[in-house]
Motif scaffolding. Structure first.
Motif, mmCIF file in Angstrom:
data_model
loop_
_atom_site.group_PDB
_atom_site.id
_atom_site.type_symbol
_atom_site.label_atom_id
_atom_site.label_comp_id
_atom_site.label_asym_id
_atom_site.label_seq_id
_atom_site.Cartn_x
_atom_site.Cartn_y
_atom_site.Cartn_z
ATOM 1 N N VAL A 182 47.122 39.566 66.458
ATOM 2 C CA VAL A 182 47.491 39.911 65.084
ATOM 3 C C VAL A 182 46.963 41.295 64.721
ATOM 4 O O VAL A 182 47.665 42.105 64.099
ATOM 5 N N VAL A 183 45.731 41.607 65.123
ATOM 6 C CA VAL A 183 45.144 42.926 64.839
ATOM 7 C C VAL A 183 45.925 44.031 65.540
ATOM 8 O O VAL A 183 46.007 45.158 65.041
ATOM 9 N N SER A 184 46.538 43.712 66.687
ATOM 10 C CA SER A 184 47.324 44.726 67.395
ATOM 11 C C SER A 184 48.540 45.175 66.597
ATOM 12 O O SER A 184 49.200 46.151 66.954
ATOM 13 N N LEU A 185 48.836 44.468 65.507
ATOM 14 C CA LEU A 185 49.925 44.880 64.617
ATOM 15 C C LEU A 185 49.555 46.118 63.800
ATOM 16 O O LEU A 185 50.433 46.776 63.230
ATOM 17 N N SER A 186 48.275 46.455 63.733
ATOM 18 C CA SER A 186 47.818 47.555 62.872
ATOM 19 C C SER A 186 48.589 48.864 63.069
ATOM 20 O O SER A 186 49.000 49.490 62.086
ATOM 21 N N VAL B 139 63.545 48.531 62.484
ATOM 22 C CA VAL B 139 63.661 47.438 63.456
ATOM 23 C C VAL B 139 62.315 47.184 64.127
ATOM 24 O O VAL B 139 61.903 46.032 64.323
ATOM 25 N N GLY B 140 61.605 48.264 64.490
ATOM 26 C CA GLY B 140 60.301 48.110 65.123
ATOM 27 C C GLY B 140 59.308 47.418 64.211
ATOM 28 O O GLY B 140 58.539 46.550 64.646
ATOM 29 N N LEU B 141 59.322 47.797 62.932
ATOM 30 C CA LEU B 141 58.427 47.167 61.962
ATOM 31 C C LEU B 141 58.754 45.684 61.806
ATOM 32 O O LEU B 141 57.855 44.829 61.772
ATOM 33 N N LEU B 142 60.045 45.361 61.734
ATOM 34 C CA LEU B 142 60.460 43.961 61.612
ATOM 35 C C LEU B 142 60.097 43.163 62.858
ATOM 36 O O LEU B 142 59.723 41.980 62.771
ATOM 37 N N LEU B 143 60.196 43.803 64.032
ATOM 38 C CA LEU B 143 59.798 43.127 65.264
ATOM 39 C C LEU B 143 58.306 42.785 65.231
ATOM 40 O O LEU B 143 57.898 41.694 65.659
ATOM 41 N N PHE C 267 54.340 44.241 70.615
ATOM 42 C CA PHE C 267 54.280 45.427 71.470
ATOM 43 C C PHE C 267 55.649 46.095 71.566
ATOM 44 O O PHE C 267 55.755 47.326 71.567
ATOM 45 N N ALA C 268 56.707 45.295 71.618
ATOM 46 C CA ALA C 268 58.058 45.859 71.640
ATOM 47 C C ALA C 268 58.325 46.643 70.357
ATOM 48 O O ALA C 268 58.952 47.715 70.381
ATOM 49 N N GLY C 269 57.853 46.115 69.230
ATOM 50 C CA GLY C 269 58.009 46.837 67.968
ATOM 51 C C GLY C 269 57.278 48.167 67.981
ATOM 52 O O GLY C 269 57.805 49.186 67.510
ATOM 53 N N PHE C 270 56.075 48.176 68.540
ATOM 54 C CA PHE C 270 55.308 49.417 68.647
ATOM 55 C C PHE C 270 56.047 50.433 69.525
ATOM 56 O O PHE C 270 56.152 51.616 69.177
ATOM 57 N N LEU C 271 56.558 49.990 70.663
ATOM 58 C CA LEU C 271 57.278 50.897 71.567
ATOM 59 C C LEU C 271 58.518 51.477 70.892
ATOM 60 O O LEU C 271 58.847 52.655 71.089
ATOM 61 N N LEU C 272 59.193 50.677 70.103
ATOM 62 C CA LEU C 272 60.395 51.154 69.420
ATOM 63 C C LEU C 272 60.050 52.197 68.365
ATOM 64 O O LEU C 272 60.721 53.232 68.247
ATOM 65 N N ILE C 273 58.993 51.948 67.603
ATOM 66 C CA ILE C 273 58.587 52.887 66.559
ATOM 67 C C ILE C 273 58.109 54.204 67.155
ATOM 68 O O ILE C 273 58.414 55.287 66.656
ATOM 69 N N LYS C 274 57.353 54.119 68.243
ATOM 70 C CA LYS C 274 56.710 55.304 68.824
ATOM 71 C C LYS C 274 57.441 55.830 70.057
ATOM 72 O O LYS C 274 56.867 56.606 70.822
ATOM 73 N N ARG C 275 58.706 55.449 70.246
ATOM 74 C CA ARG C 275 59.385 55.756 71.495
ATOM 75 C C ARG C 275 59.426 57.254 71.786
ATOM 76 O O ARG C 275 59.157 57.676 72.921
ATOM 77 N N ARG C 276 59.768 58.068 70.788
ATOM 78 C CA ARG C 276 59.884 59.509 71.028
ATOM 79 C C ARG C 276 58.529 60.138 71.302
ATOM 80 O O ARG C 276 58.387 60.966 72.219
#
Length: 308
Positions: free
Chosen positions: A100-104, A127-131, A283-292
């Motif tokens: 849960v903390v990894s959502l930060s 989408v990343g945030l919703l994931l 983690f997939a949400g994080f990768l999507l948000i920070k992909r670039r």
């Protein structure tokens, strides 16, 4: 050689911060939760003040802006984050709390888009945030007929901890002031501990008399204060300078692995399927948000592989 050193330090930091969730869970058998968090930062704050005095020319904040940074750090990133986290871990596992903390970092991006004029939330970011939020939902698995179940409430409190930390990290960027990170962390720890002592004193079941002093309780306290907080932040400062904020954010996604392993090894905690799936979705949400940004940060790796 420097790259191997950075990788070794990165893994060491993830191991220390991940196993800290296990140490919190172990120590909660002997300490009231908010008092436990407060005493942890009594010790860590003194150690970090000494370090700040050693490395910073002027370790005392000056002016309204710098003290505002300390106030946000103390209130949200130390006091609120740790009070919610420690109370939440009373009724959930080390691994679940770490996930849960990894959502930060995901929440930080969401708050940044809302509160910082220069930030903009793209469709992929939404989408990343919703994931990320979906991952927490998978982990919590709320029962509509019993939303106040202990486990669901506990994970909800840990979610509030992650939210407080993310909001604090964004608010510090809104304040028009600069302060060495060592100074900010040290004073935030000191005043955050003081705030938690105040909260603890107001709670009916918290007092020094409720603490059970054993070898295990002292070991948990010292591990959290000296190893996870003081030594851990020293490694963090070093890696932040060498790797930058994006790569160091990835610690949040390696730490749950060590939290799960240490919880299983020392506390015999079971790692559930929902915990693993929730982590992967976050983690997939994080990768999507920070992909670039990640592509830019790790461009050297792609180039080195292509050259071979």
């Amino acid at each position: 050689m420097t790259r191997y050193r950075n990788f070794a330090l990165f893994l060491a930091l993830a191991a220390v911060w991940g196993s800290a969730f296990m140490a919190i869970k172990a120590g909660l058998a002997y300490f009231p939760p908010v008092l436990f968090a407060a005493v942890r930062y009594d010790i860590a704050g003194v150690l970090m003040l000494a370090y700040a005095a050693y490395v910073v020319d002027d370790p005392v904040p000056r002016g309204r802006g710098q003290w505002a940074l300390v106030a946000v750090g103390a209130t949200l990133m130390i006091a609120a984050y740790h009070a919610f986290l420690f109370v939440g871990e009373l009724n959930t596992t080390s691994a679940a709390a770490a996930v849960v903390v990894s959502l930060s970092p995901v929440l930080t991006t969401g708050f940044a888009r809302l509160l910082l004029p220069s930030e903009r939330l793209t469709v992929a970011g939404v989408v990343g945030l919703l994931l990320g939020l979906l991952g927490v939902g998978i982990l919590v698995q709320p029962d509509p007929s019993n939303l106040l179940a202990e486990d669901a409430v506990a994970k909800g409190l840990v979610f509030l901890a992650a939210t407080a930390f993310a909001l604090g990290s964004v608010l510090t960027r809104r304040i028009d002031a600069e302060l060495p990170i060592e100074t900010m962390e040290a004073w935030s720890m000191v005043f955050g501990a003081l705030l938690m002592h105040v909260v603890s004193a107001l709670l009916p079941n918290e007092s020094l008399g409720a603490v059970v002093w054993t070898a295990e309780s002292v070991a948990a306290l010292l591990y959290l204060s000296v190893v996870a907080s003081a030594a851990g932040f020293l490694v963090y400062f070093d890696l932040l300078e060498r790797l930058g904020p994006i790569e160091i954010n990835l610690v949040s996604y390696v730490a749950p692995v060590f939290a799960a392993l240490s919880g299983w090894l020392f506390l015999e905690e079971v790692i559930g399927v929902a915990t693993v799936v929730g982590f992967l979705v976050i983690f997939a949400g994080f990768l999507l948000i920070k992909r670039r940004t990640l592509v830019e940060e790790f461009g050297w790796l792609r180039r080195s592989v292509a050259e071979r």
